[in-house]
Design an enzyme around this catalytic site. Structure first.
Site, short mmCIF file in Angstrom:
data_model
loop_
_atom_site.label_atom_id
_atom_site.label_comp_id
_atom_site.label_asym_id
_atom_site.label_seq_id
_atom_site.Cartn_x
_atom_site.Cartn_y
_atom_site.Cartn_z
N ARG A 124 -62.76 -74.18 29.23
CA ARG A 124 -63.15 -73.52 27.89
C ARG A 124 -61.97 -74.04 27.11
O ARG A 124 -60.74 -73.41 27.05
CB ARG A 124 -63.19 -71.89 27.87
CG ARG A 124 -64.35 -71.65 28.89
CD ARG A 124 -64.72 -70.09 28.68
NE ARG A 124 -64.98 -69.55 29.91
CZ ARG A 124 -64.76 -68.30 30.33
NH1 ARG A 124 -64.34 -67.43 29.52
NH2 ARG A 124 -65.06 -67.90 31.65
N ARG A 157 -61.88 -67.79 21.42
CA ARG A 157 -61.27 -66.66 20.49
C ARG A 157 -59.94 -66.99 20.30
O ARG A 157 -59.44 -66.28 19.28
CB ARG A 157 -61.53 -65.13 21.30
CG ARG A 157 -62.74 -64.80 21.16
CD ARG A 157 -62.61 -63.10 21.97
NE ARG A 157 -62.65 -63.56 23.32
CZ ARG A 157 -62.31 -62.53 24.26
NH1 ARG A 157 -62.12 -61.36 23.87
NH2 ARG A 157 -62.08 -62.75 25.42
N ARG A 161 -68.15 -67.29 15.23
CA ARG A 161 -68.90 -66.44 16.33
C ARG A 161 -69.48 -65.00 15.74
O ARG A 161 -70.39 -64.58 15.87
CB ARG A 161 -67.70 -66.02 17.30
CG ARG A 161 -67.96 -64.78 18.42
CD ARG A 161 -68.68 -65.33 19.43
NE ARG A 161 -68.47 -64.57 20.45
CZ ARG A 161 -69.12 -63.28 20.71
NH1 ARG A 161 -69.80 -63.06 19.66
NH2 ARG A 161 -68.72 -62.50 21.59
N ASP A 207 -72.69 -72.52 27.86
CA ASP A 207 -72.21 -71.71 28.88
C ASP A 207 -72.93 -71.90 30.30
O ASP A 207 -74.05 -72.27 30.10
CB ASP A 207 -72.37 -70.06 28.65
CG ASP A 207 -71.40 -69.36 29.50
OD1 ASP A 207 -70.26 -69.10 29.13
OD2 ASP A 207 -72.06 -68.96 30.52
N TYR A 257 -73.60 -64.95 39.79
CA TYR A 257 -73.91 -64.32 38.81
C TYR A 257 -75.18 -63.58 38.59
O TYR A 257 -75.55 -62.49 38.02
CB TYR A 257 -73.60 -65.19 37.32
CG TYR A 257 -72.11 -65.23 37.16
CD1 TYR A 257 -71.52 -64.32 36.35
CD2 TYR A 257 -71.53 -66.77 37.34
CE1 TYR A 257 -70.09 -64.42 36.05
CE2 TYR A 257 -70.15 -66.86 37.10
CZ TYR A 257 -69.35 -65.75 36.52
OH TYR A 257 -68.26 -65.77 36.24
O1 1CP Z 1 -64.51 -74.89 25.05
C1 1CP Z 1 -65.56 -74.29 25.43
O2 1CP Z 1 -65.62 -73.26 25.24
C2 1CP Z 1 -66.58 -74.96 26.61
C3 1CP Z 1 -67.65 -74.19 26.61
C4 1CP Z 1 -67.66 -73.19 28.20
C5 1CP Z 1 -67.67 -73.51 29.35
C6 1CP Z 1 -67.29 -74.92 29.95
C7 1CP Z 1 -67.85 -71.73 27.68
C8 1CP Z 1 -67.95 -70.84 26.68
N1 1CP Z 1 -67.99 -71.10 29.12
C9 1CP Z 1 -67.81 -72.35 29.94
C10 1CP Z 1 -67.96 -72.04 31.58
C11 1CP Z 1 -68.14 -71.00 32.22
N2 1CP Z 1 -68.73 -69.68 31.61
C12 1CP Z 1 -67.75 -70.66 33.28
C13 1CP Z 1 -66.91 -71.56 34.28
C14 1CP Z 1 -65.53 -71.85 34.11
C15 1CP Z 1 -64.80 -70.91 34.38
O3 1CP Z 1 -64.38 -70.40 35.37
O4 1CP Z 1 -64.29 -70.15 33.28
C16 1CP Z 1 -67.88 -69.30 33.76
C17 1CP Z 1 -67.52 -68.49 35.12
C18 1CP Z 1 -68.67 -68.98 32.57
C19 1CP Z 1 -69.15 -67.35 32.31
C20 1CP Z 1 -68.67 -66.77 31.29
N3 1CP Z 1 -68.74 -67.00 30.09
C21 1CP Z 1 -67.73 -65.62 31.39
C22 1CP Z 1 -67.48 -64.67 32.73
C23 1CP Z 1 -66.24 -64.99 33.11
C24 1CP Z 1 -66.11 -64.00 34.37
O5 1CP Z 1 -64.97 -63.31 34.49
O6 1CP Z 1 -66.84 -63.98 35.30
C25 1CP Z 1 -67.39 -65.25 30.03
C26 1CP Z 1 -66.75 -64.22 29.72
C27 1CP Z 1 -68.23 -66.13 29.34
C28 1CP Z 1 -68.28 -66.35 27.74
C29 1CP Z 1 -67.45 -67.53 27.19
N4 1CP Z 1 -68.30 -68.59 27.40
C30 1CP Z 1 -67.58 -69.68 26.74
C31 1CP Z 1 -66.64 -68.90 25.80
C32 1CP Z 1 -65.67 -69.52 24.79
C33 1CP Z 1 -66.75 -67.55 26.03
C34 1CP Z 1 -66.13 -66.40 25.56
C35 1CP Z 1 -66.99 -65.88 24.40
C36 1CP Z 1 -66.40 -65.22 23.36
O7 1CP Z 1 -65.25 -64.75 23.51
O8 1CP Z 1 -66.78 -65.35 22.20
#
Ligand code: 1CP
Length: 320
Positions: free
Chosen positions: A2, A6, A15, A52, A128
């Site tokens: 990511r 934020r 957002r 995501d 998940y």
């Molecule tokens: O630059 C980017 O933001 C790329 C897009 C991206 C990617 C590649 C996001 C946006 N998420 C992901 C992959 C993702 N999502 C993974 C694989 C990588 C990793 O292990 O982190 C996983 C597990 C998720 C699931 C996910 N999405 C979670 C859960 C994490 C956990 O503790 O189990 C969460 C909190 C998210 C939200 C999310 N996805 C992406 C962002 C920027 C965010 C945060 C949202 C926000 O704060 O507004």
């Protein structure tokens, strides 16, 4: 990893405008802007699509929500009856905004910046779907694999099909590289790792290669530890993303000899910055710059990370 999120004030503005996280993922104009924000600010060599891994269960008919501060919430799928309530096949039309985002971004990026599409690997997405969110012990997914392996395999097979279709659509829309995120590679025994992580990634990679031989496939089996050894050979992926627990010199000697490497700065070190970051970058570059290497974090950017540190990191990486 990511790279949006934020830690960027310009992200927080969009957002808020979108309301919730999934709305942002499904709004092509805003999602394209968010994808481009970090690239415009820091001049990265690649952009990763803003989306995501959980859009795939959503397009399979599962209820998925993101609760602010609490991460994802899914209506848990725990057995074959639950599975029968979902669609047999992914409804790609539900994800058309994602593909529209890819083409918008592809149209805006300069030629020398790569566009990375992605999906979660089946085991991680299944975790998940079954746990209903993030988990500490992953007891429900593990229980299902032991109680009813053939039922669990139906879900995995459905995810193999869905993930392949989702990657094809991203590539057709303009993604030049795809990455598979296996974020929960570290919770399984070594034999289950082979069966549920390596096996499905191998099938997906083969199918992507059949249709798009020139599109590189990167895999990120986070926390796989010993499982990293032989993983690229067994799955056929073109590059391996390594988490920050692996020593860069060990990676150079044992993995980079077979496969290009992406990684692996601890995001916590990026947050701290200063000499800790300088030293860590030096260690990684000295170990890995001699072979095929993409500098990256070993996991996603933490929300509290100062943007100055990211700018400084880019400079450190580009220095000879
Ligand atoms: O630059 C980017 O933001 C790329 C897009 C991206 C990617 C590649 C996001 C946006 N998420 C992901 C992959 C993702 N999502 C993974 C694989 C990588 C990793 O292990 O982190 C996983 C597990 C998720 C699931 C996910 N999405 C979670 C859960 C994490 C956990 O503790 O189990 C969460 C909190 C998210 C939200 C999310 N996805 C992406 C962002 C920027 C965010 C945060 C949202 C926000 O704060 O507004």
């Amino acid at each position: 990893m990511r790279q949006a999120g934020r830690y960027l004030s310009e992200y927080r503005i969009l957002r808020e405008k979108a309301g919730n996280f999934l709305n942002l993922c499904y709004n092509p104009k805003l999602a394209a802007k968010v994808t481009l924000q970090p690239v415009e600010r820091f001049g990265f060599d690649a952009a990763i699509l803003f989306s995501d891994i959980l859009v795939v269960p959503h397009a399979l008919g599962q209820e998925v929500k993101f609760v602010d501060g609490n991460g994802p919430r899914l209506r848990a799928v725990r057995n074959k009856q639950d599975l029968n309530k979902l669609f047999d096949r992914i409804k790609l039309d539900r994800l058309s905004p994602v593909y529209e985002t890819v083409s918008l971004v592809a149209g805006h990026l300069s030629k020398d910046v790569a566009l990375i599409g992605f999906a979660g690997a089946p085991w991680t997405v299944a975790a998940y779907m079954i746990e209903g969110g993030t988990s500490k012990n992953f007891e429900f997914v593990k229980e299902w694999t032991r109680r009813d392996p053939s039922g669990f395999e139906i879900l995995i097979n459905r995810l193999i099909e869905a993930t392949t279709a989702h990657l094809y659509a991203q590539i057709e829309a303009g993604a030049e590289v795809v990455q598979l995120f296996e974020s929960w590679a570290g919770i399984v025994s070594s034999s289950d790792f082979q069966k549920w992580c390596v096996g499905p990634v191998k099938i997906i990679t083969k199918r992507v290669k059949e249709r798009f031989p020139d599109v590189p496939v990167i895999a990120f089996p986070r926390g796989a530890a010993m499982g990293y050894v032989g993983y690229a050979e067994a799955t056929g992926v073109d590059a391996l993303s390594v988490d920050y627990t692996l020593s860069p010199t060990w990676v150079a000697e044992n993995l980079q000899t077979h496969v290009p490497i992406q990684g692996n700065l601890d995001p916590q070190v990026l947050l701290v910055g200063g000499s800790a970051m300088k030293d860590a970058v030096h260690v990684i570059k000295s170990a890995l710059n001699g072979g095929p290497f993409v500098f990256n974090l070993g996991h996603g950017v933490l929300p509290q990370t100062p943007t100055d540190h990211v700018a400084e990191l880019v400079q450190l990486v580009r220095e000879e």
